[in-house]
Design an enzyme around this catalytic site. Structure first.
Site, PDB file in Angstrom:
ATOM      1  N   LYS A 125       0.744  -0.827   0.046  1.00  0.00           N
ATOM      2  CA  LYS A 125       0.327  -0.393   0.290  1.00  0.00           C
ATOM      3  C   LYS A 125       0.714   1.479   0.324  1.00  0.00           C
ATOM      4  CE  LYS A 125      -4.204  -2.099   2.754  1.00  0.00           C
ATOM      5  NZ  LYS A 125      -5.134  -0.943   1.726  1.00  0.00           N
ATOM      6  N   ASP A 152      -3.073  -7.347  -1.961  1.00  0.00           N
ATOM      7  CA  ASP A 152      -3.561  -6.496  -0.668  1.00  0.00           C
ATOM      8  C   ASP A 152      -5.393  -7.244  -0.984  1.00  0.00           C
ATOM      9  OD1 ASP A 152      -4.162  -4.441   0.624  1.00  0.00           O
ATOM     10  OD2 ASP A 152      -4.039  -3.218  -1.070  1.00  0.00           O
ATOM     11  N   GLU A 167      -6.021  -9.482   0.657  1.00  0.00           N
ATOM     12  CA  GLU A 167      -5.651 -10.065   1.618  1.00  0.00           C
ATOM     13  C   GLU A 167      -7.585 -11.220   2.156  1.00  0.00           C
ATOM     14  OE1 GLU A 167      -5.445  -7.410   2.426  1.00  0.00           O
ATOM     15  OE2 GLU A 167      -6.266  -7.915   4.468  1.00  0.00           O
ATOM     16  N   ARG A 203     -10.498 -11.033   2.412  1.00  0.00           N
ATOM     17  CA  ARG A 203     -10.989 -12.641   1.301  1.00  0.00           C
ATOM     18  C   ARG A 203     -10.838 -13.774   1.016  1.00  0.00           C
ATOM     19  NH1 ARG A 203     -11.311  -9.578  -3.940  1.00  0.00           N
ATOM     20  NH2 ARG A 203     -11.757  -7.521  -2.803  1.00  0.00           N
TER      21      ARG A 203
HETATM   22  N1  BES Z   1      -8.339  -3.564   4.465  1.00  0.00           N
HETATM   23  C1  BES Z   1      -8.261  -3.513   3.074  1.00  0.00           C
HETATM   24  C2  BES Z   1      -9.630  -2.640   2.746  1.00  0.00           C
HETATM   25  C3  BES Z   1     -10.017  -0.770   3.387  1.00  0.00           C
HETATM   26  C4  BES Z   1      -9.091   0.116   2.750  1.00  0.00           C
HETATM   27  C5  BES Z   1     -10.437  -0.893   4.374  1.00  0.00           C
HETATM   28  C6  BES Z   1      -9.014   1.128   2.781  1.00  0.00           C
HETATM   29  C7  BES Z   1     -10.797   0.469   4.671  1.00  0.00           C
HETATM   30  C8  BES Z   1      -9.484   1.489   3.900  1.00  0.00           C
HETATM   31  C9  BES Z   1      -8.632  -4.309   1.954  1.00  0.00           C
HETATM   32  O1  BES Z   1      -7.971  -5.017   2.519  1.00  0.00           O
HETATM   33  C10 BES Z   1      -7.962  -3.914   1.074  1.00  0.00           C
HETATM   34  O2  BES Z   1      -6.475  -3.880   0.999  1.00  0.00           O
HETATM   35  N2  BES Z   1      -8.787  -3.652  -0.161  1.00  0.00           N
HETATM   36  C11 BES Z   1      -8.164  -3.331  -1.409  1.00  0.00           C
HETATM   37  C12 BES Z   1      -9.107  -4.551  -1.912  1.00  0.00           C
HETATM   38  C13 BES Z   1      -8.260  -4.035  -3.639  1.00  0.00           C
HETATM   39  C14 BES Z   1      -7.500  -4.787  -3.319  1.00  0.00           C
HETATM   40  C15 BES Z   1      -8.753  -5.060  -4.622  1.00  0.00           C
HETATM   41  C16 BES Z   1      -8.386  -2.131  -1.593  1.00  0.00           C
HETATM   42  O3  BES Z   1      -9.519  -2.352  -1.172  1.00  0.00           O
HETATM   43  O4  BES Z   1      -7.878  -2.010  -2.033  1.00  0.00           O
HETATM   44 ZN    ZN Z   2      -7.207  -5.690   4.346  1.00  0.00          ZN
HETATM   45 MN    MN Z   3      -6.326  -5.394   1.708  1.00  0.00          MN
END
Ligand code: BES
Ligand code: ZN
Ligand code: MN
Length: 484
Positions: free
Chosen positions: A270, A340, A342, A344
């Site tokens: 990230k 990222d 992860e 699911r």
């Molecule tokens: N934990 C994050 C989701 C998240 C992001 C919650 C920002 C609150 C604020 C999750 O693990 C994630 O990183 N999801 C990605 C999915 C994508 C790679 C398909 C996302 O939302 O960017």
């Molecule tokens: Zn996450």
């Molecule tokens: Mn993530």
């Protein structure tokens, strides 16, 4: 918080602080002449406008024995809905907390019109605002600092029991908030497991089982393990079983929480801006803990299982890479196109695991997608389900409790976005409909029972600013679903 019912008129009440609700329709309380006169004067002169949530504090009001009088506006009684109540009662709690008092007296009738939901939300608001994060930022407390610890309530025994219920829901949410607020270097998967064991120690009908990585390997939860491969913190799978029904074979309701104690994104790293907030990525797990504590305290006569999949998502030489293929507990293969995505990956194995409990229904709770924040903001939790009845139930309870959720679809055309050339399913579906494709992924593992998914990425915490911290949502929604 100690609760004591009393039945006396306001004028006779000897208290450090009397709290009375004032509505716009009927500004007088009706049971006490001195108080009614005082309120009428304040409203007529325009010094106090009884809008929902407005407040005024008077010291040594003439004709009353109380040292302080707090008037809380409740607006138009019929417009004082669950959301407005939550807001007003949290503000009231903050005010009481700021006063140098040990004790306060609440007029439940004038604050809540004897309404069960409103009484519970009053308890919830008071408990919620009593919490403050101090674990790694200790607060200087002088010996003579007064802390509000006793409430006298003017109302029936039933009123008081509803208030007590609300306080327990608030305390459950506060446990969720504390776990969410703890930094990632304290709140690791092992820490969550320890806290779950401690919780089970406190209640006779709550038991806890914890699986370590060797056991997960043996069971075949390789997809969950693939997420924590890059971390030096070992994964934990936690099962809390609550036996509240007389019949031990009554089908349990199951909560499954995403417990990513820190989400760096892994190899799909990230960006660094606000990455600290990824310590909240275990708020689904924290919600399960808060709900379990609450139902134990309430002594619900039903069977509930809380499951937590706890991992840390880190990059390293051992970490899972984009393009890697792993086999889930269900036997399906997954192509991990983005490390990222992860949440699911840990949830799918947990959702397969719980099949063995023959559930009445399963709800998973996860800070799953940033896309949910884009779609619904911070007001509604994302609700996705393959069961209309369950979805409608959650929607309604959310409205009624002031902890709302809003449904997004799971439909066949979205499922196609998860097609992979190298595995049964890909772990991402591209930029479009991110919250929906995440739920589609989960739905492939929930076909054997009634299931709903709550995406709490927008609602589990307040981002940045002064209020930054975990919110305790959706504990009220889930506790009320478990009670229903
Ligand atoms: N934990 C994050 C989701 C998240 C992001 C919650 C920002 C609150 C604020 C999750 O693990 C994630 O990183 N999801 C990605 C999915 C994508 C790679 C398909 C996302 O939302 O960017
Ligand atoms: Zn996450
Ligand atoms: Mn993530």
């Amino acid at each position: 918080m100690e609760l004591t019912p009393i039945s006396s008129s306001h004028a006779d009440t000897d208290t450090e602080c009397l709290v009375v609700g004032v509505s716009e329709n009927n500004s007088v309380v009706g049971s006490d002449k001195e108080l009614d006169t005082l309120i009428s004067e304040l409203v007529d002169s325009g010094d106090f406008k009884p809008k929902a949530g407005s407040q005024i504090i008077l010291r040594n009001p003439i004709g009353l024995r109380t040292k302080r009088l707090v008037l809380l506006g409740v607006g138009k009684a019929d417009k004082f809905d669950a959301l407005a109540q939550n807001e007003a009662f949290i503000t009231l709690g903050r005010t009481l907390k700021g006063l140098p008092i040990n004790q306060a007296t609440l007029d439940l009738g004038s604050l809540t019109f004897g309404n069960q939901g409103a009484l519970e939300r009053l308890g919830y608001g008071l408990a919620w605002s009593s919490y403050e994060y101090t674990t790694t930022k200790p607060k200087q407390i002088d010996d003579d600092t007064k802390v509000l610890s006793a409430l006298q309530v003017i109302g029936s025994d039933t009123d008081q029991s509803h208030l007590a219920t609300g306080i327990k829901i608030g305390q459950g949410a506060n446990l969720t908030r504390e776990l969410g607020n703890l930094p990632g270097n304290t709140c690791t998967p092992r820490y969550l497991a320890d806290q779950a064991i401690r919780l089970a120690d406190r209640f006779n009908n709550l038991s806890c089982e914890v699986f370590d990585e060797n056991m997960l390997e043996e069971i075949g939860m390789h997809c969950m393990l693939s997420v924590s491969r890059g971390s030096d913190e070992p994964a934990r799978f936690i099962i809390l079983q609550y036996q509240g029904a007389g019949d031990p074979n009554l089908k349990p309701k199951i909560l499954v929480g995403k417990g990513v104690t820190f989400d760096t994104g892994g190899i799909s790293l990230k960006p660094s801006a606000a990455m600290d907030e990824m310590k909240f990525d275990m708020c689904g797990a924290a919600t399960v803990m808060g709900c379990m504590q609450c139902i134990c305290e309430l002594g619900l006569e039903t069977n509930v299982i809380g499951v937590i999949a706890a991992v840390e998502n880190m990059p390293s030489g051992r970490a899972t890479k984009p393009g890697d293929v792993v086999t889930t507990l269900a036997g399906k293969t997954v192509e991990i196109l983005n490390t990222d995505a992860e949440g699911r990956l840990v949830l799918c194995d947990a959702l397969t695991y719980v099949e063995r409990f023959n559930p009445e229904a399963v709800i998973d709770i996860a800070t799953l997608t940033g896309a949910c924040l884009i779609a619904l903001g911070r007001h509604n939790t994302g609700l996705l389900s393959t069961d209309d009845e369950l979805a409608n139930e959650l929607y309604e309870i959310g409205r009624d409790t002031g902890d709302p959720c809003w449904r997004l679809p799971i439909e066949a055309p979205y499922q196609k976005l998860l097609d992979s050339n190298f595995a049964d399913i890909a772990n991402i579906g591209g930029r479009d409909a991110g919250t929906i494709t995440a739920a589609c992924f989960l739905s492939r593992f929930t076909e054997k029972y009634r299931w709903a998914h709550l995406d709490i990425a927008g609602t589990a915490w307040f981002s940045g600013g002064k209020a930054k911290g975990a919110s305790g949502r959706p504990v009220p929604l889930l506790v009320n679903w478990l009670r229903a």
